[in-house]
Design a protein around this motif. Structure first.
Motif, PDB file in Angstrom:
ATOM      1  N   HIS A 286       5.852  26.514   0.130  1.00 55.78           N
ATOM      2  CA  HIS A 286       4.964  25.800  -0.799  1.00 55.78           C
ATOM      3  C   HIS A 286       4.627  24.418  -0.248  1.00 55.78           C
ATOM      4  O   HIS A 286       5.202  23.974   0.736  1.00 55.78           O
ATOM      5  N   ARG A 287       3.672  23.771  -0.919  1.00 55.21           N
ATOM      6  CA  ARG A 287       3.236  22.439  -0.511  1.00 55.21           C
ATOM      7  C   ARG A 287       4.210  21.379  -1.002  1.00 55.21           C
ATOM      8  O   ARG A 287       4.757  21.481  -2.089  1.00 55.21           O
ATOM      9  N   HIS A 288       4.405  20.383  -0.183  1.00 56.35           N
ATOM     10  CA  HIS A 288       5.248  19.241  -0.498  1.00 56.35           C
ATOM     11  C   HIS A 288       4.397  17.976  -0.433  1.00 56.35           C
ATOM     12  O   HIS A 288       3.462  17.901   0.359  1.00 56.35           O
ATOM     13  N   THR A 289       4.726  16.998  -1.248  1.00 57.04           N
ATOM     14  CA  THR A 289       4.019  15.724  -1.217  1.00 57.04           C
ATOM     15  C   THR A 289       4.899  14.699  -0.516  1.00 57.04           C
ATOM     16  O   THR A 289       6.052  14.485  -0.900  1.00 57.04           O
ATOM     17  N   ILE A 290       4.341  14.101   0.523  1.00 54.74           N
ATOM     18  CA  ILE A 290       5.028  13.065   1.292  1.00 54.74           C
ATOM     19  C   ILE A 290       4.334  11.753   0.966  1.00 54.74           C
ATOM     20  O   ILE A 290       3.121  11.625   1.129  1.00 54.74           O
ATOM     21  N   THR A 291       5.090  10.783   0.490  1.00 53.62           N
ATOM     22  CA  THR A 291       4.514   9.489   0.132  1.00 53.62           C
ATOM     23  C   THR A 291       5.136   8.395   0.985  1.00 53.62           C
ATOM     24  O   THR A 291       6.366   8.304   1.097  1.00 53.62           O
ATOM     25  N   LEU A 292       4.273   7.597   1.596  1.00 54.86           N
ATOM     26  CA  LEU A 292       4.700   6.454   2.389  1.00 54.86           C
ATOM     27  C   LEU A 292       4.297   5.191   1.635  1.00 54.86           C
ATOM     28  O   LEU A 292       3.207   5.124   1.067  1.00 54.86           O
ATOM     29  N   ARG A 293       5.172   4.185   1.624  1.00 52.33           N
ATOM     30  CA  ARG A 293       4.857   2.931   0.939  1.00 52.33           C
ATOM     31  C   ARG A 293       5.366   1.761   1.763  1.00 52.33           C
ATOM     32  O   ARG A 293       6.445   1.810   2.338  1.00 52.33           O
TER      33      ARG A 293
ATOM     34  N   GLU B 235       0.832  -1.209   0.000  1.00 56.47           N
ATOM     35  CA  GLU B 235       0.000   0.000   0.000  1.00 56.47           C
ATOM     36  C   GLU B 235       0.863   1.253   0.000  1.00 56.47           C
ATOM     37  O   GLU B 235       1.944   1.287   0.574  1.00 56.47           O
ATOM     38  N   GLU B 236       0.348   2.299  -0.635  1.00 59.51           N
ATOM     39  CA  GLU B 236       1.021   3.593  -0.707  1.00 59.51           C
ATOM     40  C   GLU B 236       0.046   4.661  -0.234  1.00 59.51           C
ATOM     41  O   GLU B 236      -1.132   4.622  -0.570  1.00 59.51           O
ATOM     42  N   ARG B 237       0.525   5.613   0.554  1.00 62.15           N
ATOM     43  CA  ARG B 237      -0.310   6.701   1.055  1.00 62.15           C
ATOM     44  C   ARG B 237       0.425   8.011   0.855  1.00 62.15           C
ATOM     45  O   ARG B 237       1.598   8.128   1.203  1.00 62.15           O
ATOM     46  N   ALA B 238      -0.255   8.998   0.277  1.00 62.81           N
ATOM     47  CA  ALA B 238       0.360  10.313   0.033  1.00 62.81           C
ATOM     48  C   ALA B 238      -0.399  11.380   0.818  1.00 62.81           C
ATOM     49  O   ALA B 238      -1.606  11.306   0.998  1.00 62.81           O
ATOM     50  N   LEU B 239       0.345  12.367   1.296  1.00 64.39           N
ATOM     51  CA  LEU B 239      -0.259  13.516   1.968  1.00 64.39           C
ATOM     52  C   LEU B 239       0.517  14.753   1.570  1.00 64.39           C
ATOM     53  O   LEU B 239       1.660  14.665   1.128  1.00 64.39           O
ATOM     54  N   GLU B 240      -0.133  15.896   1.699  1.00 64.93           N
ATOM     55  CA  GLU B 240       0.515  17.160   1.357  1.00 64.93           C
ATOM     56  C   GLU B 240       0.647  18.014   2.604  1.00 64.93           C
ATOM     57  O   GLU B 240      -0.267  18.080   3.428  1.00 64.93           O
TER      58      GLU B 240
ATOM     59  N   PRO C 140      11.034  -2.412   7.367  1.00 61.61           N
ATOM     60  CA  PRO C 140      11.323  -1.128   6.709  1.00 61.61           C
ATOM     61  C   PRO C 140      10.122  -0.607   5.913  1.00 61.61           C
ATOM     62  O   PRO C 140       9.346  -1.376   5.355  1.00 61.61           O
ATOM     63  N   LEU C 141       9.987   0.706   5.905  1.00 59.31           N
ATOM     64  CA  LEU C 141       8.988   1.398   5.093  1.00 59.31           C
ATOM     65  C   LEU C 141       9.733   2.374   4.184  1.00 59.31           C
ATOM     66  O   LEU C 141      10.841   2.787   4.483  1.00 59.31           O
ATOM     67  N   GLU C 142       9.086   2.754   3.098  1.00 60.98           N
ATOM     68  CA  GLU C 142       9.680   3.715   2.164  1.00 60.98           C
ATOM     69  C   GLU C 142       9.004   5.067   2.337  1.00 60.98           C
ATOM     70  O   GLU C 142       7.785   5.152   2.467  1.00 60.98           O
ATOM     71  N   ILE C 143       9.817   6.113   2.348  1.00 61.63           N
ATOM     72  CA  ILE C 143       9.288   7.474   2.395  1.00 61.63           C
ATOM     73  C   ILE C 143       9.935   8.265   1.266  1.00 61.63           C
ATOM     74  O   ILE C 143      11.112   8.091   0.961  1.00 61.63           O
ATOM     75  N   SER C 144       9.122   9.118   0.638  1.00 62.47           N
ATOM     76  CA  SER C 144       9.681  10.040  -0.356  1.00 62.47           C
ATOM     77  C   SER C 144       9.020  11.399  -0.168  1.00 62.47           C
ATOM     78  O   SER C 144       7.857  11.489   0.222  1.00 62.47           O
ATOM     79  N   VAL C 145       9.801  12.446  -0.416  1.00 59.20           N
ATOM     80  CA  VAL C 145       9.317  13.821  -0.311  1.00 59.20           C
ATOM     81  C   VAL C 145       9.621  14.509  -1.623  1.00 59.20           C
ATOM     82  O   VAL C 145      10.747  14.457  -2.122  1.00 59.20           O
ATOM     83  N   ARG C 146       8.587  15.162  -2.184  1.00 57.81           N
ATOM     84  CA  ARG C 146       8.749  15.889  -3.441  1.00 57.81           C
ATOM     85  C   ARG C 146       8.200  17.301  -3.245  1.00 57.81           C
ATOM     86  O   ARG C 146       7.234  17.503  -2.533  1.00 57.81           O
ATOM     87  N   ASP C 147       8.855  18.274  -3.892  1.00 62.99           N
ATOM     88  CA  ASP C 147       8.381  19.650  -3.772  1.00 62.99           C
ATOM     89  C   ASP C 147       7.283  19.917  -4.801  1.00 62.99           C
ATOM     90  O   ASP C 147       6.886  19.016  -5.548  1.00 62.99           O
ATOM     91  N   SER C 148       6.804  21.163  -4.852  1.00 61.74           N
ATOM     92  CA  SER C 148       5.694  21.498  -5.755  1.00 61.74           C
ATOM     93  C   SER C 148       6.091  21.411  -7.225  1.00 61.74           C
ATOM     94  O   SER C 148       5.228  21.340  -8.097  1.00 61.74           O
ATOM     95  N   SER C 149       7.379  21.395  -7.518  1.00 58.17           N
ATOM     96  CA  SER C 149       7.866  21.221  -8.897  1.00 58.17           C
ATOM     97  C   SER C 149       8.090  19.741  -9.217  1.00 58.17           C
ATOM     98  O   SER C 149       8.666  19.413 -10.246  1.00 58.17           O
ATOM     99  N   ASP C 150       7.683  18.865  -8.318  1.00 51.94           N
ATOM    100  CA  ASP C 150       7.841  17.422  -8.441  1.00 51.94           C
ATOM    101  C   ASP C 150       9.309  16.988  -8.398  1.00 51.94           C
ATOM    102  O   ASP C 150       9.670  15.926  -8.886  1.00 51.94           O
TER     103      ASP C 150
END
Length: 193
Positions: A172-179, A116-121, A141-151
């Motif tokens: 600005h808003r950032h997208t945090i994705t957990l997987r 499963e993957e979950r994203a939040l801003e 272990p879990l995976e985390i990624s952070v992306r800025d508004s320019s992806d």
């Protein structure tokens, strides 16, 4: 006793973040960033200890952990985190703390099914160090990624406990994705600052 400990911790955090009038600006900034780094680790570690104390039924340790969470200003983000904090406070027989506007560090808790993957801003402020700490409670272990508004990718890590740190160039808003890359469900705690 717990209130005194919480006040002492808060005083230590506050005094470590302020520079003296004669201190060079760069030294003051370095000290402030080091103190913030310690606070991030402390908030994540205390959150983890609160969960462990709750699961172990250790009321004294849970009460101490909740006092420390209050001292560093950590607040729940989302209904699931609100519910868990209310359960912890009830188990420790500690009243809920009411706040005005939501400011400062926050935490989320949840569970990810296999794959499963979950994203939040979240919005982070320009020039202010940002940090996100992820802890997997079952030791997987879990995976985390952070992306800025320019992806653009700012952080991508896979671990049982991991922290991502960066300084946004502008607010600005950032997208945090957990997987969850595992074949079993995994509970997590996420500290956002």
């Amino acid at each position: 006793m717990n209130k005194l400990l919480a006040m002492a911790l808060l005083g230590a955090l506050t005094s470590s973040c302020t520079g003296s009038a004669g201190e060079p600006r760069s030294a003051s900034l370095a000290g402030h960033l080091a103190a913030r780094s310690d606070t991030d680790r402390t908030a994540a570690a205390v959150l983890y200890r609160a969960q462990s104390a709750y699961e172990d039924g250790d009321r004294a340790a849970l009460s101490l952990a909740l006092s420390r969470l209050d001292a560093v200003g950590l607040h729940p983000v989302g209904e699931e985190a609100n519910d868990i904090l209310a359960r912890w406070r009830a188990a420790a027989d500690q009243p809920a703390i009411t706040r005005g506007r939501i400011l400062g560090p926050g935490f989320m808790v949840g569970e990810l099914a296999p794959k499963e993957e979950r994203a939040l801003e979240q919005t982070f402020l320009s020039g202010r160090g940002a940090a996100i700490s992820l802890s997997a409670l079952e030791g997987r272990p879990l995976e985390i990624s952070v992306r800025d508004s320019s992806d653009q990718s700012l952080c991508r890590k896979v671990a049982e406990r991991v922290t991502c740190r960066w300084v946004p160039l502008y607010t600005h808003r950032h997208t945090i994705t957990l997987r969850n890359p595992n074949t079993k469900k995994t509970r997590y705690q996420l500290v956002i600052d």
